[in-house]
Every structure is written in C-alpha cells, then in structure tokens.
Design a protein around this motif. Structure first.
Motif, PDB file in Angstrom:
ATOM      1  N   ILE A 153      40.376  43.440  36.148  1.00 53.32           N
ATOM      2  CA  ILE A 153      39.126  43.331  35.647  1.00 53.32           C
ATOM      3  C   ILE A 153      38.715  41.964  35.229  1.00 53.32           C
ATOM      4  CG2 ILE A 153      38.744  45.250  34.649  1.00 53.32           C
ATOM      5  CD1 ILE A 153      38.491  44.316  31.924  1.00 53.32           C
ATOM      6  N   ALA A 154      37.608  41.224  35.656  1.00 47.89           N
ATOM      7  CA  ALA A 154      37.247  39.859  35.394  1.00 47.89           C
ATOM      8  C   ALA A 154      35.823  40.297  34.295  1.00 47.89           C
ATOM      9  CB  ALA A 154      36.605  39.268  36.385  1.00 47.89           C
ATOM     10  N   LEU A 155      36.176  40.163  32.984  1.00 46.83           N
ATOM     11  CA  LEU A 155      35.057  40.212  31.971  1.00 46.83           C
ATOM     12  C   LEU A 155      34.726  38.854  31.603  1.00 46.83           C
ATOM     13  CD1 LEU A 155      33.471  42.004  29.892  1.00 46.83           C
ATOM     14  CD2 LEU A 155      35.451  41.832  28.430  1.00 46.83           C
ATOM     15  N   SER A 200      32.318  46.056  39.625  1.00 50.56           N
ATOM     16  CA  SER A 200      31.806  45.676  40.956  1.00 50.56           C
ATOM     17  C   SER A 200      32.982  44.835  41.444  1.00 50.56           C
ATOM     18  CB  SER A 200      30.265  44.823  40.844  1.00 50.56           C
ATOM     19  OG  SER A 200      29.567  45.576  40.197  1.00 50.56           O
ATOM     20  N   GLU A 201      33.360  45.177  42.813  1.00 56.70           N
ATOM     21  CA  GLU A 201      34.306  44.772  43.386  1.00 56.70           C
ATOM     22  C   GLU A 201      33.973  43.306  43.864  1.00 56.70           C
ATOM     23  OE1 GLU A 201      37.210  44.799  47.417  1.00 56.70           O
ATOM     24  OE2 GLU A 201      36.544  46.766  46.580  1.00 56.70           O
ATOM     25  N   MET A 202      34.722  42.342  43.197  1.00 62.87           N
ATOM     26  CA  MET A 202      34.445  40.841  43.582  1.00 62.87           C
ATOM     27  C   MET A 202      35.239  40.358  44.970  1.00 62.87           C
ATOM     28  SD  MET A 202      34.351  38.975  39.611  1.00 62.87           S
ATOM     29  CE  MET A 202      33.559  37.680  40.105  1.00 62.87           C
ATOM     30  N   PHE A 203      36.757  40.315  44.836  1.00 62.13           N
ATOM     31  CA  PHE A 203      37.126  39.692  45.673  1.00 62.13           C
ATOM     32  C   PHE A 203      38.839  40.042  45.609  1.00 62.13           C
ATOM     33  CE2 PHE A 203      36.752  36.388  42.619  1.00 62.13           C
ATOM     34  CZ  PHE A 203      38.158  36.336  42.030  1.00 62.13           C
ATOM     35  N   THR A 204      39.553  39.808  46.660  1.00 61.54           N
ATOM     36  CA  THR A 204      41.227  40.035  46.417  1.00 61.54           C
ATOM     37  C   THR A 204      41.735  39.048  46.745  1.00 61.54           C
ATOM     38  OG1 THR A 204      40.619  42.201  47.233  1.00 61.54           O
ATOM     39  CG2 THR A 204      42.998  41.616  47.384  1.00 61.54           C
ATOM     40  N   ILE A 252      39.899  42.091  42.156  1.00 65.33           N
ATOM     41  CA  ILE A 252      39.298  41.568  41.001  1.00 65.33           C
ATOM     42  C   ILE A 252      38.072  42.626  40.814  1.00 65.33           C
ATOM     43  CG2 ILE A 252      38.235  40.104  39.478  1.00 65.33           C
ATOM     44  CD1 ILE A 252      41.148  39.959  39.843  1.00 65.33           C
ATOM     45  N   PHE A 253      37.537  43.224  39.773  1.00 61.65           N
ATOM     46  CA  PHE A 253      36.491  43.829  39.586  1.00 61.65           C
ATOM     47  C   PHE A 253      35.787  43.320  38.613  1.00 61.65           C
ATOM     48  CE2 PHE A 253      38.919  46.875  41.583  1.00 61.65           C
ATOM     49  CZ  PHE A 253      38.039  47.497  42.479  1.00 61.65           C
ATOM     50  N   LEU A 254      34.413  42.887  38.661  1.00 64.42           N
ATOM     51  CA  LEU A 254      33.611  42.384  37.449  1.00 64.42           C
ATOM     52  C   LEU A 254      33.260  43.661  36.619  1.00 64.42           C
ATOM     53  CD1 LEU A 254      31.937  40.087  36.421  1.00 64.42           C
ATOM     54  CD2 LEU A 254      30.139  40.644  37.746  1.00 64.42           C
ATOM     55  N   ALA A 255      33.557  43.273  35.304  1.00 62.42           N
ATOM     56  CA  ALA A 255      33.260  44.446  34.363  1.00 62.42           C
ATOM     57  C   ALA A 255      32.137  44.131  33.525  1.00 62.42           C
ATOM     58  CB  ALA A 255      34.392  44.536  33.527  1.00 62.42           C
ATOM     59  N   ARG A 256      31.183  44.892  33.555  1.00 60.32           N
ATOM     60  CA  ARG A 256      30.053  44.914  32.597  1.00 60.32           C
ATOM     61  C   ARG A 256      29.974  46.000  31.577  1.00 60.32           C
ATOM     62  NH1 ARG A 256      28.992  45.186  37.997  1.00 60.32           N
ATOM     63  NH2 ARG A 256      28.492  47.331  37.707  1.00 60.32           N
ATOM     64  N   THR A 257      30.169  45.488  30.200  1.00 58.61           N
ATOM     65  CA  THR A 257      30.326  46.245  29.150  1.00 58.61           C
ATOM     66  C   THR A 257      29.785  45.312  27.836  1.00 58.61           C
ATOM     67  OG1 THR A 257      31.743  47.738  27.718  1.00 58.61           O
ATOM     68  CG2 THR A 257      32.728  45.786  28.917  1.00 58.61           C
ATOM     69  N   GLY A 258      29.106  45.879  26.849  1.00 61.30           N
ATOM     70  CA  GLY A 258      28.844  45.331  25.458  1.00 61.30           C
ATOM     71  C   GLY A 258      30.072  45.569  24.495  1.00 61.30           C
TER      72      GLY A 258
END
Length: 132
Positions: free
Chosen positions: A9-11, A63-67, A85-91
């Motif tokens: 993940i990419a947070l 959301s998938e970003m890239f490999t 890498i997946f963009l992570a959305r969370t609070g």
C-alpha cells in the motif's frame, strides 16, 4: 526462478508516504508482502496492511497505482520482485505491529534507506507529484 509477487500500500499524507522498518532490519520498505495462494493482489495488500500497520482496509479503499519489477532485496542475482502498489484511502492512523519496529513518513530523501523496489516506488511517487 519465478518472480516474487508482492502487494503493498501507499498511504500518503502531507506529501510523504508510509514506510516501515521490520524488526532487526535496517532498511525501510512499503507496508506489504507476498501474495498467498488463491489471494488477489488487492486482498493481499489489505491483509498485509492489517498485519503490518493495523489498517482495516476494504478493497474499495484501494486503487491500483503501478507495478515495479526489480531485483529482489536479499535474493540471488536475477531473482525479481514484482510489487504492485495500491493507493490506500483511510482516515485511520497506522500503528506498528509485532512484525514492524517503526513507522516512517518518507520522501525521496530516504531513497538511500530503501531496497531496490522501495526506491523505485519512491521515485515513481515523486514523478507522479504526490510526494516530495
């Protein structure tokens, strides 16, 4: 040798991305890990985020970003890691788990502390304009 399949993940917060240090290691890396048999890439990313940094992410929060495909750290020459890498959305606030000794909010200034895949991820995130 087959590639090592990894989901991470990419947070991103304040133009920095969450990275971690594993217990007993000196490099920083993206929260993530190997994909288990029968698991999809998003499922693996969500599982690893929960295990390493305590985030309860659903697949819809990713959301998938890239490999990136590069030499696998600590493996024989020619053994590649294929990290999605997946963009992570969370609070939620991440917390270090038993596997992780420390959390880091990294920018490209930390490239020298990363294995090849992590360094490539930081460089790509910089090119995308989401981290410094």
């Amino acid at each position: 040798m087959p590639d090592i399949l990894v989901a991470a993940i990419a947070l991103i917060r304040n133009r920095r991305v969450l990275m971690v240090t594993a217990r007993g290691r000196d490099v920083i890396y993206m929260p993530g890990g190997k994909v288990d048999a029968g698991e999809t890439l998003p499922q693996a990313a969500a599982r690893e985020a929960r295990e390493e940094v305590g985030l309860a992410l659903t697949e819809s929060a990713l959301s998938e970003m890239f490999t990136v495909v590069t030499q696998a750290h600590g493996e024989p020459a020619g053994r590649l890691v294929r990290m999605t890498i997946f963009l992570a959305r969370t609070g939620e606030q991440p917390v270090a788990s038993a596997e992780v000794s420390e959390l880091h909010w990294a920018s490209t200034a930390e490239l020298h502390r990363c294995p090849p895949a992590g360094a490539e991820v930081l460089a790509r995130l910089r090119r995308l304009g989401v981290i410094d």
